[in-house]
Scaffold this motif. Sequence first.
Motif, PDB file in Angstrom:
ATOM      1  N   ILE A  18      17.224 -45.085   2.117  1.00 11.77           N
ATOM      2  CA  ILE A  18      17.102 -43.742   2.691  1.00 11.77           C
ATOM      3  C   ILE A  18      18.474 -43.084   2.781  1.00 11.77           C
ATOM      4  CG2 ILE A  18      16.558 -42.472   4.802  1.00 11.77           C
ATOM      5  CD1 ILE A  18      14.292 -44.553   5.243  1.00 11.77           C
ATOM      6  N   ARG A  19      19.468 -43.838   3.231  1.00  7.29           N
ATOM      7  CA  ARG A  19      20.813 -43.277   3.360  1.00  7.29           C
ATOM      8  C   ARG A  19      21.390 -42.920   1.995  1.00  7.29           C
ATOM      9  NH1 ARG A  19      23.344 -47.485   7.856  1.00  7.29           N
ATOM     10  NH2 ARG A  19      21.512 -47.493   9.207  1.00  7.29           N
ATOM     11  N   VAL A  20      21.177 -43.772   1.011  1.00  7.92           N
ATOM     12  CA  VAL A  20      21.673 -43.479  -0.341  1.00  7.92           C
ATOM     13  C   VAL A  20      20.991 -42.233  -0.890  1.00  7.92           C
ATOM     14  CG1 VAL A  20      21.734 -44.294  -2.731  1.00  7.92           C
ATOM     15  CG2 VAL A  20      22.350 -45.848  -0.863  1.00  7.92           C
ATOM     16  N   SER A  21      19.690 -42.111  -0.673  1.00 10.34           N
ATOM     17  CA  SER A  21      18.961 -40.932  -1.136  1.00 10.34           C
ATOM     18  C   SER A  21      19.509 -39.662  -0.517  1.00 10.34           C
ATOM     19  CB  SER A  21      17.470 -41.086  -0.810  1.00 10.34           C
ATOM     20  OG  SER A  21      16.743 -39.941  -1.166  1.00 10.34           O
ATOM     21  N   ARG A  22      19.783 -39.711   0.785  1.00 13.14           N
ATOM     22  CA  ARG A  22      20.341 -38.534   1.456  1.00 13.14           C
ATOM     23  C   ARG A  22      21.752 -38.234   0.963  1.00 13.14           C
ATOM     24  NH1 ARG A  22      16.824 -35.361   3.053  1.00 13.14           N
ATOM     25  NH2 ARG A  22      18.450 -34.358   4.314  1.00 13.14           N
ATOM     26  N   LEU A  23      22.545 -39.264   0.708  1.00 12.54           N
ATOM     27  CA  LEU A  23      23.890 -39.071   0.163  1.00 12.54           C
ATOM     28  C   LEU A  23      23.838 -38.365  -1.186  1.00 12.54           C
ATOM     29  CD1 LEU A  23      25.858 -42.368   0.884  1.00 12.54           C
ATOM     30  CD2 LEU A  23      26.485 -40.063   1.605  1.00 12.54           C
ATOM     31  N   ARG A  24      22.945 -38.826  -2.031  1.00  9.76           N
ATOM     32  CA  ARG A  24      22.836 -38.214  -3.357  1.00  9.76           C
ATOM     33  C   ARG A  24      22.515 -36.735  -3.258  1.00  9.76           C
ATOM     34  NH1 ARG A  24      19.299 -43.198  -5.848  1.00  9.76           N
ATOM     35  NH2 ARG A  24      21.039 -44.346  -6.837  1.00  9.76           N
ATOM     36  N   LYS A  25      21.613 -36.405  -2.370  1.00  9.86           N
ATOM     37  CA  LYS A  25      21.238 -35.002  -2.207  1.00  9.86           C
ATOM     38  C   LYS A  25      22.426 -34.172  -1.731  1.00  9.86           C
ATOM     39  CE  LYS A  25      17.851 -32.018   0.103  1.00  9.86           C
ATOM     40  NZ  LYS A  25      16.663 -31.998   1.006  1.00  9.86           N
ATOM     41  N   LYS A  26      23.148 -34.670  -0.744  1.00 10.25           N
ATOM     42  CA  LYS A  26      24.259 -33.916  -0.184  1.00 10.25           C
ATOM     43  C   LYS A  26      25.445 -33.828  -1.135  1.00 10.25           C
ATOM     44  CE  LYS A  26      23.048 -34.778   4.660  1.00 10.25           C
ATOM     45  NZ  LYS A  26      23.493 -35.307   5.967  1.00 10.25           N
ATOM     46  N   GLN A  84      17.882 -38.937 -12.198  1.00 15.77           N
ATOM     47  CA  GLN A  84      18.781 -39.783 -12.965  1.00 15.77           C
ATOM     48  C   GLN A  84      20.187 -39.726 -12.352  1.00 15.77           C
ATOM     49  OE1 GLN A  84      18.300 -38.192 -16.981  1.00 15.77           O
ATOM     50  NE2 GLN A  84      16.947 -39.896 -17.484  1.00 15.77           N
ATOM     51  N   PRO A  85      20.371 -40.369 -11.212  1.00 16.55           N
ATOM     52  CA  PRO A  85      21.658 -40.298 -10.525  1.00 16.55           C
ATOM     53  C   PRO A  85      22.794 -40.855 -11.378  1.00 16.55           C
ATOM     54  CG  PRO A  85      20.253 -41.996  -9.572  1.00 16.55           C
ATOM     55  CD  PRO A  85      19.397 -41.223 -10.510  1.00 16.55           C
ATOM     56  N   TYR A  86      23.910 -40.154 -11.384  1.00 13.62           N
ATOM     57  CA  TYR A  86      25.067 -40.585 -12.166  1.00 13.62           C
ATOM     58  C   TYR A  86      26.327 -40.732 -11.302  1.00 13.62           C
ATOM     59  CZ  TYR A  86      26.342 -35.622 -11.961  1.00 13.62           C
ATOM     60  OH  TYR A  86      26.657 -34.355 -11.524  1.00 13.62           O
ATOM     61  N   ARG A  87      26.253 -40.308 -10.059  1.00 14.15           N
ATOM     62  CA  ARG A  87      27.387 -40.462  -9.158  1.00 14.15           C
ATOM     63  C   ARG A  87      27.254 -41.725  -8.305  1.00 14.15           C
ATOM     64  NH1 ARG A  87      28.056 -33.983  -7.787  1.00 14.15           N
ATOM     65  NH2 ARG A  87      29.578 -33.639  -9.459  1.00 14.15           N
ATOM     66  N   ILE A  88      26.084 -41.908  -7.729  1.00 16.25           N
ATOM     67  CA  ILE A  88      25.755 -43.168  -7.062  1.00 16.25           C
ATOM     68  C   ILE A  88      24.570 -43.745  -7.827  1.00 16.25           C
ATOM     69  CG2 ILE A  88      25.077 -44.298  -4.914  1.00 16.25           C
ATOM     70  CD1 ILE A  88      26.338 -41.986  -3.394  1.00 16.25           C
ATOM     71  N   LYS A  89      24.869 -44.642  -8.725  1.00 14.66           N
ATOM     72  CA  LYS A  89      23.861 -45.135  -9.661  1.00 14.66           C
ATOM     73  C   LYS A  89      23.077 -46.302  -9.069  1.00 14.66           C
ATOM     74  CE  LYS A  89      26.789 -44.036 -13.664  1.00 14.66           C
ATOM     75  NZ  LYS A  89      27.447 -44.588 -14.870  1.00 14.66           N
TER      76      LYS A  89
END
Length: 248
Positions: free
Chosen positions: A213-221, A228-233
């Motif tokens: 959940i925290r990683v998902s929120r980080l990606r959004k922010k 296809q996340p490329y910053r936090i893969k």
Amino acid sequence: MTTINEFTDALNSKSSAASILLVEDDASLAEWIQQYLQGHEYQLRHLTRGDLVIAEVQQHKPDLIILDVMLPGKNGFDICRELRAFYNGPILMLTALNEETDEVLGLELGANDYLNKPVRPRVLLARIKALLRREPQEQQQEQPEGHLQFGQLKILRDAKTVFYREQLIPLTANEFDVLWLLASSAGQVISRDQLVIQLRGFEYDGFDRSIDIRVSRLRKKLLDNAEQPYRIKTVWARGYLFSPEAWD
């Protein structure tokens, strides 16, 4: 006459008895939690109304707060939001609600951990020990550098502040902790097990989704690509990888 060893033992005993504020309006649940935790040498104070919590915390400054969500007077989410304006100790939320959105909201508002009812005594005790063990370690931990920078991303550890393209990125303390751990090992895969142990103090049980959940929120922010996340893969079956080259 008290010996120096007896005096030292008394001081250590007093300092190890952490104070806990329990905010729970279910009388039977509150009773067994109090008895169980007092049996493990914790000091307990108990409130049944949400609108009394802020004043109680300001006056008595507990080491940890166990906070129910559904409370008379004021709900736990609102309390958690208000507490984080001045209270830095761990908050463990208890609730009968079993919705992922409620867990996300609690973590976003600053809760450190989240347990659904019915609560198992040994699990509750393990979570409390982990939270209390982690707090002093976080305060004492020293970093060789007070900040990390990757392209236009700046992470300031002491202030728990993040800037991207000169814009402040508002993160909760929990989100920042995940980002710092990932960025500190940029280019390396960090497993979910490692993150859970370092951030929450116990081994991953296969069901805890708070890190996801925290990683998902980080990606959004941080404007990562959700599909296809490329910053936090996500590295399948291994964990997460912070990409140091993706921050221009």
